[in-house]
Design a protein around this motif. Sequence first.
Motif, PDB file in Angstrom:
ATOM      1  N   ASP A 300      43.727  35.129  51.427  1.00 58.16           N
ATOM      2  CA  ASP A 300      43.227  35.400  52.832  1.00 58.16           C
ATOM      3  C   ASP A 300      43.839  36.641  53.414  1.00 58.16           C
ATOM      4  O   ASP A 300      43.162  37.610  54.167  1.00 58.16           O
ATOM      5  CB  ASP A 300      43.373  34.261  53.637  1.00 58.16           C
ATOM      6  CG  ASP A 300      42.620  34.226  54.983  1.00 58.16           C
ATOM      7  OD1 ASP A 300      41.360  34.609  55.224  1.00 58.16           O
ATOM      8  OD2 ASP A 300      43.259  34.008  56.055  1.00 58.16           O
ATOM      9  N   ARG A 303      43.025  40.049  51.757  1.00 56.70           N
ATOM     10  CA  ARG A 303      41.611  40.599  52.292  1.00 56.70           C
ATOM     11  C   ARG A 303      41.636  40.994  53.779  1.00 56.70           C
ATOM     12  O   ARG A 303      40.755  41.739  54.275  1.00 56.70           O
ATOM     13  CB  ARG A 303      40.572  39.417  52.054  1.00 56.70           C
ATOM     14  CG  ARG A 303      40.285  38.966  50.480  1.00 56.70           C
ATOM     15  CD  ARG A 303      39.422  37.862  50.243  1.00 56.70           C
ATOM     16  NE  ARG A 303      39.393  37.485  48.868  1.00 56.70           N
ATOM     17  CZ  ARG A 303      38.673  36.691  48.445  1.00 56.70           C
ATOM     18  NH1 ARG A 303      38.226  35.460  49.133  1.00 56.70           N
ATOM     19  NH2 ARG A 303      38.694  36.647  46.883  1.00 56.70           N
ATOM     20  N   HIS A 346      41.040  39.960  44.571  1.00 58.61           N
ATOM     21  CA  HIS A 346      40.623  41.322  45.207  1.00 58.61           C
ATOM     22  C   HIS A 346      40.700  42.464  43.981  1.00 58.61           C
ATOM     23  O   HIS A 346      41.452  42.430  43.071  1.00 58.61           O
ATOM     24  CB  HIS A 346      41.691  41.639  45.987  1.00 58.61           C
ATOM     25  CG  HIS A 346      41.401  42.836  47.216  1.00 58.61           C
ATOM     26  ND1 HIS A 346      41.338  44.004  46.861  1.00 58.61           N
ATOM     27  CD2 HIS A 346      41.023  42.671  48.378  1.00 58.61           C
ATOM     28  CE1 HIS A 346      41.157  44.875  47.889  1.00 58.61           C
ATOM     29  NE2 HIS A 346      40.953  43.860  48.870  1.00 58.61           N
TER      30      HIS A 346
END
Length: 396
Positions: A300, A303, A346
């Motif tokens: 998290d 990102r 990612h």
Amino acid sequence: MITHSNPSIKKQVYDRISYLGTVSKADLLNHFPLTSSSMTRLLEEMTTQGLIVVSGLGHSTGGRKPILFQTNPTYRYLFGLEISRIYSVLGLYDMHLNTLSLTRWKMDAEMTPHQLVNNVTVAAKQFLHEHGLSPEDVLGIGIGAVGPLDQRQGLILEPELFPSSAWRHVPICTMLEERLGIPAKLDNGANTALIGEHWALRSETIEHALYVHSGVNIRSAAMSGGRILRGAADTEGAIGQMIIQANGPRLRNKGNYGALEAFVSVPALEERVRTQLKIGRSSILSGMAPELVNFSTLVDALRKDDALVKEQFTETAAYLGIGLANLINALHPEYVILGGPLISAHPLVFDATLEIAKKNTYHYPEYSPVFTQGLLTDEAVATGAAVMMMQSWNRD
């Protein structure tokens, strides 16, 4: 000259049709030493049995348009099961490996072997009911699991780092066969992922491939001549013990010093970020107790472009690139498929890994394997387990 009475020829022809997708009799005659009349009889027999269907007409080369055949997608069905440390996945597939239903479970401390088997049993029966199928319509369930395994006995032996400590010497095939009433076949998850991706990429006619899964640990599988390479022992996680830094750290005080898994794994990444937070590095995670930092919070933060977390993921990718280059230089694959939670976290992880791997690949760019995250991505292990089950099925 082989005739259709040969007990293995039907399986070979079926597998060839399945692999190519759509074929004519002439395509098959170019591959098998059968007479035209023998091939005609065999195709008629397989069509009558419902194994294959006529899918249309091909292009004419001057005479009649050739009849095209393909395998019958609804002849039978397959289950594929992934058993991993983070989550497990169950899929129901037709004979063309189309996903009909899919579900997954988080592998927490409560997910014992018996609990997972219960969940799989309930979900499998629900899938069959939803599609109007019975267990007799299913060829079996393929299982791709974290090793080490005893594949012949269908046992998961002593895998490390499972949230539940009950995963020791688990007769997973017997447990599922008894509950589902269908055959079960086991292999390690890296192998089934590569089997699945090879199937999905079959139009590329790949002979030599490497699969690397980066998650709680590092797992790998390799293929040469279109076949999975198997050693004297089930060592899918051995890549994690590749030494990339002499006198380096060990992961959780186990394994080799300076091993790849001490730099490239979810636990190693979590521990590095926690250490940086403890010494006061600035991050959007700074207000969180370091012991509460886990992979989910790191993804998290990544990102959200957190500088500290981005730095640590990039470092992880660089080390993965070094390990990957070592494997490429030893195995010389055509295709390199990267999977697992670290890669899918990612795009920068995949990109940074490739950058370092290419710089350290011998004779690059003259020798330049194709790098990909595959076509099946998160479903590769479960789908490949279903492919494995299909390929082991005797059609005679």
